[in-house]
Design an enzyme around this catalytic site. Structure first.
Site, PDB file in Angstrom:
ATOM      1  N   GLU A 363     -12.711  -6.323 -12.428  1.00  0.00           N
ATOM      2  CA  GLU A 363     -11.951  -6.348 -11.433  1.00  0.00           C
ATOM      3  C   GLU A 363     -10.002  -5.931 -11.508  1.00  0.00           C
ATOM      4  OE1 GLU A 363     -12.653  -8.068  -8.320  1.00  0.00           O
ATOM      5  OE2 GLU A 363     -10.948  -9.183  -8.200  1.00  0.00           O
ATOM      6  N   THR A 493     -12.934  -1.632   6.727  1.00  0.00           N
ATOM      7  CA  THR A 493     -13.088  -1.712   5.346  1.00  0.00           C
ATOM      8  C   THR A 493     -14.033  -2.913   4.821  1.00  0.00           C
ATOM      9  OG1 THR A 493     -11.255  -2.837   3.885  1.00  0.00           O
ATOM     10  CG2 THR A 493     -11.631  -4.305   6.107  1.00  0.00           C
TER      11      THR A 493
END
Ligand SMILES: *[C@@H]1O[C@H](CO)[C@@H](O)[C@H](O)[C@H]1NC(C)=O
Ligand SMILES: *[C@@H]1O[C@H](CO)[C@@H](O)[C@H](O)[C@H]1NC(C)=O
Ligand SMILES: *[C@@H]1O[C@H](CO)[C@@H](O)[C@H](O)[C@H]1NC(C)=O
Length: 566
Positions: A363, A493
């Site tokens: 992440e 997006t």
């Protein structure tokens, strides 16, 4: 429908001869083809989609997400069936017509007048997933389902409450129970990632209101004073339209504002120079101030930049969309410098996958360059230091997880379509095989808590962006490159493609004539304003200042597992 290339070329040439601007370049490399030995990966990806969706249908139909460990469901997107709506454009692209027919039927019956879960509705998330999914599927289906446009309009009409009175910047969340905005600070990603969807809604409803609202917010961000030229602060106050704090990042909370600058220039295709010029300025400024090479491995990263004007040597999975976005803009503007740096960013992000035990990236991560290694977090542990010495980055503490995000594979997809270099196909194939090995859950697929542990624990939430983004970008990487060409479609997006007309002569003003940005005219002073609301949400080490909405709905369940409470 598809214009022959020669005709496109002739049009471009005519524009070139009649204008002082650089002619916009084609984005995709001409004449590339996926070699036969790679084509099988396309079917493997489609199979992953079908296995995931069958499990969703079985255990979670009508809810937002499947909970793949407990065979239940999660409703983190207001309970309107996010997986169905977010998955539709991918079903259409993969030719999964049975799923698609049922999904369109379902979508056309959603009651958007109230939330099925908490009353709070995110303007950003609802726009990119629901409005994006509905309108893109309308286009992909050959505009045969006007009921999808009606549904997008229905939810947008509710969300428009976010611009109370005359404010430029929408509030980030609306209460659908009493139709009141939640008057907290927002951020530039939430406010600046609406133009593609809302302009497309205007196009099909004939009502300019939607485009005007989204453009108003976008324009305000692009013309506010900013800490660095073209790089606005992450926080913004919808009450005043003014920046909040002075934190600059290409990661969560800011990311898709930058992404949409160039994409909206391309979608809108008119002569307004502001969008492409601001994007160019952001990229130029980033190259000058944020671009750093790691002392190990010579990898290229963009640092964050804090309100004390310090580079912060961290980056993230979310930020890794930047390589693909710079490839798109670099090609359109015919700027080889930008394309070259973009390919270095793509490589560095891929290195975060290639370096772990599972072949999947974390992440968030940190790194060091010759001029610094400040991370705003604690010093690396001996294990992190050792990892860094081998790989040129280290996963930051508490952010070793992967929750089915797309950005690294998204940029890899752009790199393939732009260069035709088969190494990007190898990388995508390696990701497919890692997913098959390490993400298989009791049913479907699940994120993992530690990408460097082949026996990692998993998360009980299969986010809708698994269907909308990860599997679509992977599938298209192995598909015929003329299918959903980057010269005919621009992705929102959430990876929902919108149709675009042939590129016009040029985007932005001619090189060297970019007008000075307001930030150069009026020096930026960080506000002493109240602490942004989102800084109270979980601060995962290494991904600072990520507001709730921008964690892209890390569902409460996941946060509980990793020990945070929203
Ligand atoms: C582009 O923007 C202009 C100004 O807002 C608008 O008039 C035009 O309709 C837009 N075009 C598209 C295709 O959205
Ligand atoms: C290309 O981009 C780089 C980096 O932003 C910039 O310095 C250069 O001036 C650009 N070149 C042209 C021809 O616009
Ligand atoms: C960061 O810099 C400090 C001081 O120069 C040094 O001791 C430390 O090892 C560096 N850390 C990394 C990860 O390079």
């Amino acid at each position: 429908m598809v214009q022959p290339r020669s005709l496109l070329f002739t049009t471009a040439l005519a524009v070139a001869l009649s204008s002082p601007f650089v002619v916009a370049g084609p984005v995709q490399k001409d004449g590339i083809a996926v070699p036969p030995n790679m084509a099988g990966n396309r079917d493997a990806v489609k199979q992953i989609f079908m296995d995931s969706y069958e499990a969703y249908k079985q255990d979670a139909w009508g809810h937002d997400d499947l909970a793949p460990l407990s065979k239940g469901f999660v409703d983190s997107r207001n309970g309107w069936g996010a997986t169905i709506v977010d998955g539709m454009s991918t079903m259409s692209i993969m030719g999964l017509d049975n799923y698609l027919g049922d999904a369109i039927k379902f979508a056309s019956q959603i009651d958007f007048s109230k939330s099925k879960t908490s009353d709070s509705v995110s303007v950003f998330e609802t726009t990119i997933r629901y409005i994006g999914g509905l309108l893109s599927t309308y286009e992909l289906s050959g505009r045969k389902h006007p009921e999808l446009v009606d549904k997008a309009k229905e939810v947008a009409d509710k969300l428009a409450i976010a611009w109370v009175g005359d404010n430029d910047i929408p509030f980030g969340h609306i209460n659908f129970g009493n139709n009141a905005p939640d008057k907290q600070n927002s951020n530039i990603a939430e406010a600046g990632t609406l133009t593609l969807e809302w302009a497309t809604l205007s196009k099909y409803t004939g009502d300019d209101k939607y485009r005007n609202l989204a453009e108003k917010a976008f324009r305000r961000i692009a013309t506010n004073p900013s800490p660095l030229p073209g790089l606005p602060a992450q926080g913004i106050d919808p009450n005043t339209g003014s920046p909040v704090g002075g934190y600059v990042t290409w990661g969560g909370g800011s990311d898709s504002y930058f992404e949409y600058l160039i994409k909206y220039a391309r979608l809108n295709n008119t002569g307004e120079a502001l969008w492409a010029d601001t994007w160019k300025l952001a990229v130029d400024s980033s190259i000058q101030t944020l671009l750093k090479k790691s002392t190990v491995g010579d990898h290229s990263y963009l640092t964050d930049y804090d309100s004390e004007k310090r580079n912060v040597y961290v980056s993230s999975h979310l930020a890794c969309f930047h390589g693909g976005n710079w490839l798109l803009g670099g090609q359109l503007l015919r700027n080889q410098t930008v394309v070259d740096v973009a390919l270095q960013l793509v490589d560095a992000c891929w290195n975060t996958y290639a370096s772990t035990a599972t072949g999947i990236g974390p992440e968030a991560f940190a790194f060091a360059s010759v001029d610094g290694n400040y991370t705003a977090g604690s010093a690396p542990t001996p294990e992190q230091q050792a990892f860094y010495e081998l790989h040129g980055f280290y996963p930051t503490t508490g952010a070793e997880y992967y929750i089915l995000r797309p950005e690294v594979l998204e940029s890899n997809f752009y790199a393939w379509r732009v260069t035709g270099d088969a190494k990007y196909l190898d990388r995508a194939a390696s990701a497919v095989s890692s997913f098959q090995k390490y993400l298989k859950a009791p049913v479907a697929y699940a994120g993992i808590q530690n990408v460097n542990d082949v026996n990692s624990g998993k998360f009980n939430d299969m986010e809708s962006f698994w269907f909308a983004e990860v599997l679509k970008y992977l599938y298209l990487t192995f598909d015929d490159p003329s299918h959903i060409s980057l010269d005919e479609w621009v992705f929102n997006t959430e990876a929902h493609p919108f149709q675009i007309p042939p590129a016009k002569g040029a985007y932005g003003t001619p090189s060297g004539q970019t007008p000075p940005s307001p930030s150069q005219q009026h020096p930026f002073t960080p506000t002493q304003a109240p602490i942004p609301a989102y800084s109270q949400s979980p601060t995962l080490p290494g991904i600072l200042h990520i507001p709730e909405g921008i964690i892209r709905s890390v569902a409460t369940g996941i946060l509980n597992i990793i020990g945070f409470q929203l």
